[in-house]
Design an enzyme around this catalytic site. Structure first.
Site, mmCIF file in Angstrom:
data_model
loop_
_atom_site.group_PDB
_atom_site.id
_atom_site.type_symbol
_atom_site.label_atom_id
_atom_site.label_comp_id
_atom_site.label_asym_id
_atom_site.label_seq_id
_atom_site.Cartn_x
_atom_site.Cartn_y
_atom_site.Cartn_z
ATOM 1 N N ASP A 249 0.846 -1.193 0.000
ATOM 2 C CA ASP A 249 0.000 0.000 0.000
ATOM 3 C C ASP A 249 0.874 1.234 0.000
ATOM 4 O OD1 ASP A 249 -2.168 -1.586 0.084
ATOM 5 O OD2 ASP A 249 -2.521 -1.388 2.239
ATOM 6 N N LYS A 271 -2.925 2.038 -2.368
ATOM 7 C CA LYS A 271 -4.101 2.288 -1.531
ATOM 8 C C LYS A 271 -3.729 2.951 -0.214
ATOM 9 C CE LYS A 271 -6.366 -1.381 -0.752
ATOM 10 N NZ LYS A 271 -7.597 -2.025 -0.334
ATOM 11 N N MET A 384 -8.541 7.177 9.078
ATOM 12 C CA MET A 384 -8.977 7.874 7.856
ATOM 13 C C MET A 384 -9.969 8.964 8.193
ATOM 14 S SD MET A 384 -9.368 4.512 5.450
ATOM 15 C CE MET A 384 -10.068 3.514 6.748
#
Ligand code: SAH
Length: 466
Positions: A249, A271, A384
């Protein structure tokens, strides 16, 4: 580098040497290891030189070297231990096209004979350009000790086996096979049962490596932790060491990627948690395709693979393809973030549960049991959470959370550029915007940095005293 090291082909070629004393003997001992034709010119040769001549190991001319004696020679040694005589023969040999070495006269020599560690066909040559012969001898001593005394026969047996080793595909598979043979197994077998043993171990190793090739590849879902390479698990390091392909990622730090095997293919899946830049389906396909062709794939995820890592979808893809998989857990960002502020995720008497929340999921802003979270003492680690800060803040306040509830934002937890921002629920959104975060950030709801709390406590006490 004033002298360039090369290995000169001397098989069947002429080497001439002028001199019959100690210096000549020392050089001849080395030259006799070669497959060259040796001619020695000495009016008064040492008995050892005469013995070699009798045994047919060299040709001896009992006279000084003269014109025509160095014709067709590749190398010529002037080893008379007499400067005038050395200069005379060097001039002849030079004129006749040989490269000339005058013993103990670096200045007028065209080449140097290095210190040699001989495990024919493996030869290590050490040169210091005349600067430090003592150092050259010390290095030679070190290398002599390090190289197995049976390396020569092992290498010869290995050389004869090269054609058979071609059954393994070129590249890593073949390298691994030879590394195992030369890395100890060959020497051990040789010590136990000589050349036969070494040949036997080559057979067995080849069978084992061919069988391994036939085995299908596999996928390891490995947690890379929050960024500090020292927070990797030993298992994660081992997996990186053995990987053929690493699909990582974006959040995995460069320092960690450097730990992957040098030959491994590194693929950036791009990602950051749910914010996929490569479609999940494409990542699954990539992983499966590499594992199917026999590769050891490491699917390297930041933090812990099981926390907001879409692990289950990737496991399902492996299972659908009939591939073996394992999970190597890692340190999740929440653990690194609380460590940064010196707090616990749970604390007796304060919170006996902790929530790992995401600010948004695949469908947009994530919904949660806001009423439960709004109660005093609750703690949550929000992943996030940058874009959803205003949303989260609004929901919590709407459900009656105390606007003064402490909130800590930890950016780049565990990395050199780690930053802690100390705020409270009512100021969460403006604080985040003002902070201009560029790295990954974790929002710890309900927790203040221990140091800040201690400082605040100090101020309270001072104010009380006034
Ligand atoms: N599997 C990861 C989380 C992936 S989701 C884990 O266990 O940590 C990505 C989010 O993790 C980021 O948006 C950020 O909120 C958080 N994160 C990851 N690394 C971080 C770090 N070093 N510092 C702060 N937050 C981090």
């Amino acid at each position: 580098m004033k002298h360039f090291p090369v290995f000169l082909s001397v098989e069947g070629r002429r080497i001439v040497l002028s001199g019959g004393g100690e210096a000549a003997l020392a050089k001849l001992r080395l030259l006799l290891k070669t497959e060259a034709h040796l001619s020695v010119f000495a009016a008064d040769p040492a008995p050892q030189i005469e013995a070699w001549a009798r045994d047919g190991k060299l040709r001896l001319e009992r006279r000084a070297m003269g014109p025509g004696d160095a014709l067709c020679a590749v190398l010529a040694y002037a080893a008379n231990e007499d400067a005038a005589e050395d200069a005379r023969v060097a001039a002849i040999a030079h004129a006749e096209g040989a490269l000339v070495n005058i013993v103990d006269n670096l200045q007028d020599s065209q080449f140097i004979t290095p210190a040699i560690v001989d495990r024919d066909p493996v030869t290590v040559a050490i040169g210091t350009e005349g600067a430090a012969p003592v150092l050259a001898r010390a290095i030679k001593g070190d290398i002599e000790e390090r190289l197995s005394p049976v390396l020569g026969p092992l290498a010869r047996i290995g050389k004869a086996f090269r054609a058979r080793a071609e059954a393994l595909p070129f590249g890593r598979a073949r390298r691994d096979f030879w590394a195992e043979y030369y890395g100890g197994k060959g020497a051990q077998a040789f010590a136990e049962s000589g050349s036969e043993g070494a040949r036997g171990i080559l057979d067995r190793l080849l069978d084992a490596h061919l069988a391994r090739r036939a085995a299908p590849g596999r996928v390891a879902f490995v947690g890379a932790g929050p960024g500090d390479p020292e927070l990797l698990t030993l298992k994660a390091r081992k997996a990186l060491d053995a990987a053929d392909v690493v699909i990582h990622d974006r959040l995995v730090s460069g320092e960690i990627l450097e730990l992957a095997r040098r030959e491994a293919i590194l693929l950036d899946a791009g990602k950051e948690g749910f914010g996929a830049s490569m479609a999940q389906g494409d990542i699954n396909d990539l992983m499966v395709a590499h594992a199917r062709r026999g590769a050891h794939v490491v699917r390297l995820k930041s933090g812990d693979p099981s926390v907001f890592g879409r692990l289950d979808e990737e496991i399902a893809a492996c299972e659908a393809a009939g591939l073996d998989w394992t999970v190597v857990p890692g340190i999740t960002a929440a653990s690194a973030a609380v460590a940064a502020i010196g707090q616990s995720l749970t604390q007796r008497g304060r919170n006996s549960a902790v929530r790992l929340l995401t600010g948004h999921d695949t469908r947009g802003f994530a919904d949660h049991d806001w009423a439960a979270l709004a109660r005093r003492g609750e703690v949550a680690a929000i992943y996030m959470g940058k874009r959803s800060a205003r949303f989260v803040q609004g929901r919590l306040l709407m459900h009656g959370a105390d606007p003064a509830t402490p909130v800590s934002i930890v950016e780049n937890a565990s990395r050199p550029d780690q930053r802690v921002i100390d705020t409270c629920l009512s100021r969460l959104e403006p604080t985040l915007t003002e902070a201009g975060l560029t790295g990954p950030a974790l929002t710890l709801y309900g927790l203040a940095p221990r140091a800040a709390r201690a400082a605040a406590h100090d101020i309270d006490l001072k104010e009380a005293a006034l």
